[in-house]
Design a protein around this motif. Structure first.
Motif, PDB file in Angstrom:
ATOM      1  N   LEU B  42      45.678  22.070 -14.004  1.00  0.00           N
ATOM      2  CA  LEU B  42      45.590  23.296 -14.812  1.00  0.00           C
ATOM      3  C   LEU B  42      44.130  23.496 -15.190  1.00  0.00           C
ATOM      4  CD1 LEU B  42      46.649  22.754 -18.516  1.00  0.00           C
ATOM      5  CD2 LEU B  42      46.276  20.859 -16.949  1.00  0.00           C
ATOM      6  N   GLY B  43      43.796  24.707 -15.670  1.00  0.00           N
ATOM      7  CA  GLY B  43      42.425  24.956 -16.081  1.00  0.00           C
ATOM      8  C   GLY B  43      42.062  26.417 -15.874  1.00  0.00           C
ATOM      9  N   ALA B  44      40.901  26.652 -15.257  1.00  0.00           N
ATOM     10  CA  ALA B  44      40.460  28.026 -15.012  1.00  0.00           C
ATOM     11  C   ALA B  44      39.543  28.069 -13.801  1.00  0.00           C
ATOM     12  CB  ALA B  44      39.735  28.577 -16.246  1.00  0.00           C
ATOM     13  N   VAL B  45      39.544  29.226 -13.136  1.00  0.00           N
ATOM     14  CA  VAL B  45      38.651  29.452 -11.991  1.00  0.00           C
ATOM     15  C   VAL B  45      37.837  30.720 -12.227  1.00  0.00           C
ATOM     16  CG1 VAL B  45      40.092  28.268 -10.261  1.00  0.00           C
ATOM     17  CG2 VAL B  45      40.481  30.704 -10.734  1.00  0.00           C
ATOM     18  N   GLN B  46      36.706  30.791 -11.512  1.00  0.00           N
ATOM     19  CA  GLN B  46      35.867  31.989 -11.596  1.00  0.00           C
ATOM     20  C   GLN B  46      36.369  33.074 -10.649  1.00  0.00           C
ATOM     21  OE1 GLN B  46      31.549  30.941 -12.039  1.00  0.00           O
ATOM     22  NE2 GLN B  46      32.328  28.848 -11.835  1.00  0.00           N
ATOM     23  N   SER B  47      37.097  32.669  -9.614  1.00  0.00           N
ATOM     24  CA  SER B  47      37.797  33.609  -8.729  1.00  0.00           C
ATOM     25  C   SER B  47      38.783  32.796  -7.900  1.00  0.00           C
ATOM     26  CB  SER B  47      36.825  34.362  -7.826  1.00  0.00           C
ATOM     27  OG  SER B  47      36.362  33.528  -6.791  1.00  0.00           O
ATOM     28  N   ALA B  48      39.777  33.494  -7.335  1.00  0.00           N
ATOM     29  CA  ALA B  48      40.844  32.797  -6.610  1.00  0.00           C
ATOM     30  C   ALA B  48      40.971  33.296  -5.174  1.00  0.00           C
ATOM     31  CB  ALA B  48      42.167  32.989  -7.335  1.00  0.00           C
ATOM     32  N   ALA B  49      40.933  32.377  -4.230  1.00  0.00           N
ATOM     33  CA  ALA B  49      41.143  32.683  -2.814  1.00  0.00           C
ATOM     34  C   ALA B  49      42.516  32.130  -2.437  1.00  0.00           C
ATOM     35  CB  ALA B  49      40.052  32.036  -1.974  1.00  0.00           C
ATOM     36  N   LEU B  50      43.421  33.058  -2.080  1.00  0.00           N
ATOM     37  CA  LEU B  50      44.816  32.668  -1.885  1.00  0.00           C
ATOM     38  C   LEU B  50      45.343  33.141  -0.537  1.00  0.00           C
ATOM     39  CD1 LEU B  50      45.997  33.602  -5.483  1.00  0.00           C
ATOM     40  CD2 LEU B  50      45.554  31.314  -4.598  1.00  0.00           C
ATOM     41  N   ALA B 100      50.486  37.351 -14.375  1.00  0.00           N
ATOM     42  CA  ALA B 100      50.433  36.191 -13.489  1.00  0.00           C
ATOM     43  C   ALA B 100      50.402  36.586 -12.015  1.00  0.00           C
ATOM     44  CB  ALA B 100      51.616  35.281 -13.758  1.00  0.00           C
ATOM     45  N   PHE B 101      49.659  35.786 -11.253  1.00  0.00           N
ATOM     46  CA  PHE B 101      49.467  35.935  -9.810  1.00  0.00           C
ATOM     47  C   PHE B 101      49.571  34.551  -9.184  1.00  0.00           C
ATOM     48  CE2 PHE B 101      46.918  39.011 -12.067  1.00  0.00           C
ATOM     49  CZ  PHE B 101      47.243  40.199 -11.437  1.00  0.00           C
ATOM     50  N   GLY B 102      49.591  34.531  -7.864  1.00  0.00           N
ATOM     51  CA  GLY B 102      49.545  33.208  -7.269  1.00  0.00           C
ATOM     52  C   GLY B 102      49.730  33.205  -5.779  1.00  0.00           C
ATOM     53  N   GLY B 103      49.636  32.022  -5.208  1.00  0.00           N
ATOM     54  CA  GLY B 103      49.812  31.850  -3.775  1.00  0.00           C
ATOM     55  C   GLY B 103      49.382  30.460  -3.362  1.00  0.00           C
ATOM     56  N   HIS B 104      49.289  30.316  -2.036  1.00  0.00           N
ATOM     57  CA  HIS B 104      48.830  29.095  -1.388  1.00  0.00           C
ATOM     58  C   HIS B 104      47.315  29.024  -1.599  1.00  0.00           C
ATOM     59  CE1 HIS B 104      49.070  26.440   2.362  1.00  0.00           C
ATOM     60  NE2 HIS B 104      47.767  26.698   2.291  1.00  0.00           N
ATOM     61  N   VAL B 105      46.819  27.932  -2.111  1.00  0.00           N
ATOM     62  CA  VAL B 105      45.389  27.811  -2.449  1.00  0.00           C
ATOM     63  C   VAL B 105      44.557  27.623  -1.175  1.00  0.00           C
ATOM     64  CG1 VAL B 105      43.664  26.369  -3.612  1.00  0.00           C
ATOM     65  CG2 VAL B 105      45.846  26.902  -4.751  1.00  0.00           C
ATOM     66  N   ASN B 106      43.562  28.501  -1.013  1.00  0.00           N
ATOM     67  CA  ASN B 106      42.670  28.472   0.141  1.00  0.00           C
ATOM     68  C   ASN B 106      41.273  28.015  -0.302  1.00  0.00           C
ATOM     69  OD1 ASN B 106      41.815  28.873   2.764  1.00  0.00           O
ATOM     70  ND2 ASN B 106      42.112  31.103   2.754  1.00  0.00           N
ATOM     71  N   TYR B 107      40.398  27.747   0.650  1.00  0.00           N
ATOM     72  CA  TYR B 107      38.997  27.506   0.310  1.00  0.00           C
ATOM     73  C   TYR B 107      38.461  28.770  -0.350  1.00  0.00           C
ATOM     74  CZ  TYR B 107      39.568  23.661   3.545  1.00  0.00           C
ATOM     75  OH  TYR B 107      40.029  22.534   4.165  1.00  0.00           O
TER      76      TYR B 107
END
Lengths: 142, 142, 142
Positions: B42-50, B100-107
């Protein structure tokens, strides 16, 4: 009830494509003789059958999302209800646009590919009993 | 494959600010010699690539959310693909409005602060192999 | 800090209806003498008090969802801040339409029924210290 549970070896498994998510987990824990456990899983489903508990009306409202969805994060547990292992699990999902949904997992979630960790616990399992305040079958409180 | 895995001591770590979430986890498990594990963070990201897997087209659709996001709940596992440790992880996120959003975590998920639990398992690691039905590299089923 | 933590026996508990989610967890871990742990929980709340961390302004923005919500998936940890056990936890929720929300859990989440797993770890607990880059109290990085 909030006693300490000693972890037993963990089960890792994949639920086969086309299986019913909840039904498969139920059969798996029954066959493995698991009465107390914590569940974690992720993957994807072909559609999601979910429930929302109406706290005022004291009844579940069922709904079905007829979309292919990623399973973002899902948790649950195994404990005893009427002397038999009972699975309680919630899951969060995302659609093709990344929007998230979720609820209490019902029968009817068709698996695409799900990877599960089952952490069984040794000793007497937690027991669910009817709770007047909520209308649900819950563990006792400390 | 759905055998019992004995839990080894757990790793707790923070991923440094600015690191690539998936890339860092990969380097960490490789350096620690971990081939079988369950991940939670858990935590936080500056942006998400999914990524979202299109079950009909059998291909991933990639998308990027260019927002600062909380990481609500995230899970994954480590197993072997082509003889090397491979990380599969999904995550749910929330924006400033709590959506809320989400998906498979990508680079490409840039870390703000992420706290991770890695639970390694002893014994032979699960192995991923190409699965005809889904077009994915999956664990064998029971 | 990213050392290995030996798992101790697990606590399973239900938070009673009407309790404050975060406040109850804090009291529980203090009473049980838990200084290092991972938390997982699911269930439902009568309303949700959440925070989003503004990474530019370096401050939390608080918001309250005044709805009965399912708790889909929730995680957190216990470590030391100023010498005392401190709980950091995020949760994802769903409303009656299955829409998902979430954030950093604040005081004010009124419990309907929550089932919790607490995995304590043996040995010296992770320690939070002020981090200049983020403005947060974080674990040290490797």
């Amino acid at each position: 009830m909030n006693a300490s549970y000693r972890p037993a070896p963990v089960h890792l498994l994949r639920i086969p494509t086309g299986e019913d998510l909840l039904g498969y987990l139920e059969e798996y824990v029954a066959a493995a003789g698991i009465e107390a456990a914590w569940l974690s899983y992720l993957g994807a489903v072909q559609s999601a059958a979910l429930r929302y508990y109406d706290q005022d009306e004291r009844q579940y409202c069922d709904f079905h999302i007829h979309q292919h969805l990623e399973v973002l994060s899902a948790m649950g547990n195994v404990s005893l209800l009427d002397g038999k292992p009972f699975i309680h699990t919630h899951a969060s999902f995302a659609d093709a646009a990344g929007r998230a949904f979720g609820g209490h997992v019902n029968y009817g979630c068709e698996v695409w590919a799900i990877e599960v960790k089952i952490e069984p616990f040794e000793g007497p399992a937690p027991v669910r009993e009817f709770d007047e305040k909520t209308g649900l079958s819950l563990w006792s409180t400390p």
